[in-house]
Design an enzyme around this catalytic site. Structure first.
Site, PDB file in Angstrom:
ATOM      1  N   ASN A  35       0.803  -1.105  -0.116  1.00  8.25           N
ATOM      2  CA  ASN A  35      -0.009   0.106   0.105  1.00  8.25           C
ATOM      3  C   ASN A  35       0.883   1.340  -0.158  1.00  8.25           C
ATOM      4  O   ASN A  35       2.116   1.345   0.589  1.00  8.25           O
ATOM      5  CB  ASN A  35      -0.975   0.096   1.170  1.00  8.25           C
ATOM      6  CG  ASN A  35      -1.930   0.952   1.117  1.00  8.25           C
ATOM      7  OD1 ASN A  35      -2.915   0.857   0.465  1.00  8.25           O
ATOM      8  ND2 ASN A  35      -1.980   2.190   2.039  1.00  8.25           N
ATOM      9  N   ARG A  36       0.489   2.468  -0.570  1.00 10.00           N
ATOM     10  CA  ARG A  36       1.166   3.442  -0.706  1.00 10.00           C
ATOM     11  C   ARG A  36       1.783   3.803   0.748  1.00 10.00           C
ATOM     12  O   ARG A  36       2.678   4.567   1.006  1.00 10.00           O
ATOM     13  CB  ARG A  36       0.425   4.682  -1.256  1.00 10.00           C
ATOM     14  CG  ARG A  36       1.038   5.658  -1.951  1.00 10.00           C
ATOM     15  CD  ARG A  36       0.290   6.458  -2.912  1.00 10.00           C
ATOM     16  NE  ARG A  36      -1.079   6.703  -2.607  1.00 10.00           N
ATOM     17  CZ  ARG A  36      -1.445   7.838  -2.120  1.00 10.00           C
ATOM     18  NH1 ARG A  36      -0.851   8.702  -1.961  1.00 10.00           N
ATOM     19  NH2 ARG A  36      -2.845   7.960  -1.884  1.00 10.00           N
ATOM     20  N   ASN A 111     -13.160   0.013 -10.706  1.00 16.43           N
ATOM     21  CA  ASN A 111     -14.244   0.200 -11.692  1.00 16.43           C
ATOM     22  C   ASN A 111     -13.482   1.412 -12.687  1.00 16.43           C
ATOM     23  O   ASN A 111     -14.199   2.385 -12.890  1.00 16.43           O
ATOM     24  CB  ASN A 111     -15.279   0.598 -10.843  1.00 16.43           C
ATOM     25  CG  ASN A 111     -16.474  -0.084 -10.509  1.00 16.43           C
ATOM     26  OD1 ASN A 111     -16.522  -1.288 -11.116  1.00 16.43           O
ATOM     27  ND2 ASN A 111     -17.367   0.096  -9.424  1.00 16.43           N
ATOM     28  N   SER A 137     -17.381  -7.658  -8.553  1.00 16.92           N
ATOM     29  CA  SER A 137     -18.529  -7.172  -8.126  1.00 16.92           C
ATOM     30  C   SER A 137     -19.002  -7.799  -7.003  1.00 16.92           C
ATOM     31  O   SER A 137     -18.614  -8.989  -6.686  1.00 16.92           O
ATOM     32  CB  SER A 137     -19.693  -7.264  -8.907  1.00 16.92           C
ATOM     33  OG  SER A 137     -20.869  -6.676  -8.430  1.00 16.92           O
ATOM     34  N   LYS A 209     -18.869  -4.997 -16.552  1.00  9.50           N
ATOM     35  CA  LYS A 209     -18.912  -4.679 -15.239  1.00  9.50           C
ATOM     36  C   LYS A 209     -19.646  -3.140 -15.105  1.00  9.50           C
ATOM     37  O   LYS A 209     -20.535  -2.941 -14.337  1.00  9.50           O
ATOM     38  CB  LYS A 209     -17.853  -4.370 -14.478  1.00  9.50           C
ATOM     39  CG  LYS A 209     -17.753  -3.684 -13.069  1.00  9.50           C
ATOM     40  CD  LYS A 209     -18.515  -4.746 -12.297  1.00  9.50           C
ATOM     41  CE  LYS A 209     -18.733  -4.434 -10.690  1.00  9.50           C
ATOM     42  NZ  LYS A 209     -19.000  -3.164 -10.382  1.00  9.50           N
ATOM     43  N   HIS A 212     -23.347  -4.071 -15.892  1.00 10.96           N
ATOM     44  CA  HIS A 212     -23.916  -4.648 -14.659  1.00 10.96           C
ATOM     45  C   HIS A 212     -24.409  -3.342 -13.821  1.00 10.96           C
ATOM     46  O   HIS A 212     -25.331  -3.647 -12.981  1.00 10.96           O
ATOM     47  CB  HIS A 212     -22.708  -5.569 -13.806  1.00 10.96           C
ATOM     48  CG  HIS A 212     -23.136  -5.883 -12.572  1.00 10.96           C
ATOM     49  ND1 HIS A 212     -22.547  -4.878 -11.528  1.00 10.96           N
ATOM     50  CD2 HIS A 212     -23.202  -6.913 -11.982  1.00 10.96           C
ATOM     51  CE1 HIS A 212     -23.050  -5.348 -10.267  1.00 10.96           C
ATOM     52  NE2 HIS A 212     -23.624  -6.682 -10.508  1.00 10.96           N
ATOM     53  N   ASN A 213     -23.490  -2.538 -13.555  1.00 13.55           N
ATOM     54  CA  ASN A 213     -23.768  -1.188 -12.785  1.00 13.55           C
ATOM     55  C   ASN A 213     -25.084  -0.481 -13.216  1.00 13.55           C
ATOM     56  O   ASN A 213     -25.866  -0.151 -12.383  1.00 13.55           O
ATOM     57  CB  ASN A 213     -22.660  -0.358 -12.453  1.00 13.55           C
ATOM     58  CG  ASN A 213     -21.499  -1.136 -11.581  1.00 13.55           C
ATOM     59  OD1 ASN A 213     -21.549  -2.203 -11.210  1.00 13.55           O
ATOM     60  ND2 ASN A 213     -20.863  -0.333 -10.809  1.00 13.55           N
ATOM     61  N   GLU A 216     -27.721  -2.484 -12.344  1.00 12.48           N
ATOM     62  CA  GLU A 216     -27.916  -2.419 -10.851  1.00 12.48           C
ATOM     63  C   GLU A 216     -28.583  -1.134 -10.497  1.00 12.48           C
ATOM     64  O   GLU A 216     -29.611  -1.175  -9.600  1.00 12.48           O
ATOM     65  CB  GLU A 216     -26.411  -2.423 -10.073  1.00 12.48           C
ATOM     66  CG  GLU A 216     -26.535  -1.844  -8.751  1.00 12.48           C
ATOM     67  CD  GLU A 216     -24.807  -1.855  -8.191  1.00 12.48           C
ATOM     68  OE1 GLU A 216     -24.146  -2.898  -8.616  1.00 12.48           O
ATOM     69  OE2 GLU A 216     -24.494  -0.812  -7.714  1.00 12.48           O
ATOM     70  N   HIS A 486     -34.411  17.116 -44.613  1.00  8.49           N
ATOM     71  CA  HIS A 486     -33.588  15.984 -44.113  1.00  8.49           C
ATOM     72  C   HIS A 486     -33.944  14.664 -44.911  1.00  8.49           C
ATOM     73  O   HIS A 486     -33.340  13.743 -44.391  1.00  8.49           O
ATOM     74  CB  HIS A 486     -33.601  15.864 -42.495  1.00  8.49           C
ATOM     75  CG  HIS A 486     -33.427  16.891 -41.822  1.00  8.49           C
ATOM     76  ND1 HIS A 486     -31.883  17.520 -41.715  1.00  8.49           N
ATOM     77  CD2 HIS A 486     -33.900  17.889 -40.983  1.00  8.49           C
ATOM     78  CE1 HIS A 486     -31.746  18.521 -41.120  1.00  8.49           C
ATOM     79  NE2 HIS A 486     -33.050  19.015 -40.560  1.00  8.49           N
TER      80      HIS A 486
HETATM   81  C1  6PG Z   1     -20.642  -3.764  -7.170  1.00  3.10           C
HETATM   82  C2  6PG Z   1     -21.126  -2.653  -7.116  1.00  3.10           C
HETATM   83  C3  6PG Z   1     -19.921  -1.559  -6.835  1.00  3.10           C
HETATM   84  C4  6PG Z   1     -20.482  -0.248  -6.148  1.00  3.10           C
HETATM   85  C5  6PG Z   1     -21.207   0.534  -7.146  1.00  3.10           C
HETATM   86  C6  6PG Z   1     -21.865   2.032  -6.387  1.00  3.10           C
HETATM   87  O1  6PG Z   1     -20.812  -4.690  -8.357  1.00  3.10           O
HETATM   88  O2  6PG Z   1     -20.142  -4.388  -6.498  1.00  3.10           O
HETATM   89  O3  6PG Z   1     -21.632  -2.029  -8.229  1.00  3.10           O
HETATM   90  O4  6PG Z   1     -19.299  -1.442  -7.958  1.00  3.10           O
HETATM   91  O5  6PG Z   1     -21.193  -0.488  -5.158  1.00  3.10           O
HETATM   92  O6  6PG Z   1     -20.200   1.084  -8.163  1.00  3.10           O
HETATM   93  O7  6PG Z   1     -22.037   2.653  -7.304  1.00  3.10           O
HETATM   94  P1  6PG Z   1     -22.574   3.912  -7.029  1.00  3.10           P
HETATM   95  O8  6PG Z   1     -22.001   4.785  -5.800  1.00  3.10           O
HETATM   96  O9  6PG Z   1     -22.675   4.839  -8.304  1.00  3.10           O
HETATM   97  O10 6PG Z   1     -24.163   3.511  -6.672  1.00  3.10           O
END
Ligand code: 6PG
Length: 513
Positions: A35-36, A111, A137, A209, A212-213, A216, A486
């Site tokens: 770690n830094r 991410n 995730s 990913k 996925h978000n 989400e 157009h």
């Molecule tokens: C995951 C989540 C993770 C994070 C989100 C939250 O898959 O584990 O998606 O990546 O919790 O990035 O995103 P927000 O802060 O934009 O809600």
């Protein structure tokens, strides 16, 4: 310690990095960590002595400098970086690139934006170095006991990483698709299908990913809309709403997000004793991955409106002060009529609540359909050859959107790997055919009662637009031709021919200057 003994390096010991390192060590690997700030590395090592990994054979090795970490690793070296996306990631990669050798592999588990990953992979490849951009995730808990992992990069890079990623990923029962729970420190779960699979070249893993978000965001927004409907129109208390979510979690909607929602709604605030949800300020935060997904949907010309609506819903929630002001000025329907509207349309509160569950499932299917359409467009654009069944498979466990119905998505792509839209799979076609009546009534009731439902309504508009052979875009094209020449295409001519009508513009009154 003798040099070059560690199996893998891990840089960045914030919570996600720490938990991933512990998970890797629990699976019998020796992890060199850096770690830094040295103090954090020391505290981490102190808190996790060799005994904590029991008989697994795994453990941690502290490395004060990047060079120490590089020297501690067996070759080809595998180095996972878990630092902030953006400049911090570039800085670590630049530092490592001067120390490691051709054939070594850097893995970015943050991410990252997929275009950054494409750029980094290319630059490192020019030096003979391998790079994997991997979606990770599952939050802190997932990183510790089994995340869903979405690695992208060269296949040879994946082969180097694969034994570790497969070992630490969440596991699902291959028959039922249900996550296998029960991992504890030093005692990972045995058996099951790993929620980790090669996604595709360069930025593919981080792209998937990101989507996925985006999904989400939509899932969370829809859950919030269902919650508001059952509380405001259903008249349920927070706890009763929690019971409803718990019941939904035993059916088709079974998922991590529904499960935690049930828990949250039953929670009381330790300070006031009120339902916890009622004391949380209604102004949502976001880190940007939903926004990236929506921007990319616009760039690709893919209808991802439900995901975008979920992002905008967070934006409007954040305008808290303005909304409080507007609440004093703007009119809505008389909310004392809410139960009348509900009972006129549904007969009873119970059938309304059950209809909200059906609406939630239908809307959810539409947002996944959008997410998968977006990935299909990106796959074609970048030549990634994404395997959508495999993506659904690795989302069944470990990740935030894990859900029973991902098994249905996996099966849909097994039936037809070239499926153009999830809605066209017989299972999903049938679900929406069966539940669209309640879904439409819920949207109608919510609209009449003045309840905002951006994701529910946008999903319904998506569904209705997608199933319409003729949309009013004919009028829109005529408008574009009228004011801007157009051009338009004709229904009775081939699509590659364009036409322009010499519009008989009426005389407009001249404005004297
Ligand atoms: C995951 C989540 C993770 C994070 C989100 C939250 O898959 O584990 O998606 O990546 O919790 O990035 O995103 P927000 O802060 O934009 O809600």
């Amino acid at each position: 310690m003798p040099e070059a003994m560690a199996d893998v390096g891990l840089i960045g010991l914030a919570v996600m990095g720490q938990n991933l390192a512990l998970n890797i060590a629990d699976h019998g690997f020796l992890v060199a960590v850096h770690n830094r700030t040295k103090a954090r590395t020391d505290a981490f090592i102190q808190a996790n002595p060799a005994e904590s990994f029991g008989a697994t054979g795994g453990g941690l090795v502290a490395c004060d400098e990047l060079g120490d970490l590089v020297r501690a690793l067996k070759r080809p070296r595998r180095i996972v970086i878990m630092v902030q996306a953006g400049a911090a990631t570039d800085a670590v990669i630049d530092g490592l690139a001067g120390l490691i050798e051709p054939g070594d592999c850097i893995v970015d588990g943050g991410n990252a934006h997929w275009e950054d990953t494409i750029r980094r992979e290319k630059a490192l490849a020019e030096k003979g170095l391998l790079f994997v951009g991997s979606g990770v995730s599952g939050g802190e808990e997932g990183a510790r006991f089994g995340p869903s992992l979405m690695p992208g990069g060269k296949r040879e890079a994946w082969e180097i990483l694969e034994p570790i990623w497969t070992a630490i990923a969440a596991k699902v029962d291959p028959e039922t698709g249900k996550p296998i729970e029960g991992a504890r420190p030093g005692k990972p779960v045995a058996g099951g299908e790993a929620c980790a699979a090669y996604i595709g070249p360069d930025g593919a893993g981080h792209y998937v990913k990101m989507v996925h978000n985006g999904i989400e965001y939509a899932d969370m927004q829809m859950i919030c809309e269902a919650y508001q409907l059952v509380r405001e129109m259903g008249g349920l208390t927070a706890e009763e709403a929690g019971e409803v979510f718990a019941a939904w979690n035993r059916g088709e909607l079974d998922s991590f997000l529904i499960e935690i929602t049930a828990d949250i709604l039953k929670q009381r605030d330790p300070v006031t004793g009120q339902p916890f949800v009622d004391i949380v300020l209604d102004a949502a935060g976001q880190k940007g991955t939903g926004k990236w997904t929506s921007i990319n949907a616009l760039d690709m010309g893919v209808p991802g409106a439900t995901i975008a609506e979920a992002v905008f819903a967070r934006c409007i929630s954040a305008l808290k002060d303005e909304r409080v002001l507007a609440n004093e000025i703007l009119y809505g329907p008389d909310t004392s009529n809410s139960s009348t509207i509900r009972d006129d349309l549904f007969g009873s509160r119970d059938s309304f609540v059950s209809a909200v569950g059906e609406a939630l499932y239908c809307a959810k299917i539409c947002s996944y359909a959008q997410g998968f359409q977006l990935m299909a467009a990106a796959s074609e654009h970048y030549g990634w050859s994404l395997d959508f069944g495999s993506i659904a498979m690795i989302w069944r466990g470990g990740c935030i959107i894990r859900a029973r119905f991902l098994q249905k998505i996996k099966e849909a792509y097994e039936r037809d790997s070239g499926l153009r839209n999830l809605l066209l799979d017989p299972y999903f076609t049938e679900v929406i055919a069966r539940s669209q009546g309640p879904w439409r009534r819920v949207v109608a009731a919510g609209a009449m009662g003045g309840i905002p439902m951006p994701a529910f309504t946008s999903a319904l508009a998506y569904y209705d637009s997608y199933r319409h052979a003729v949309l009013p875009a004919n009028l829109l094209q005529a408008q574009r031709d009228y004011f801007g020449a157009h051009t338009y295409q004709r229904v009775d001519e081939p699509r590659n021919k364009s036409f322009h009508l010499d519009w008989p513009h009426p005389e407009r009154p001249q404005i004297e200057m």
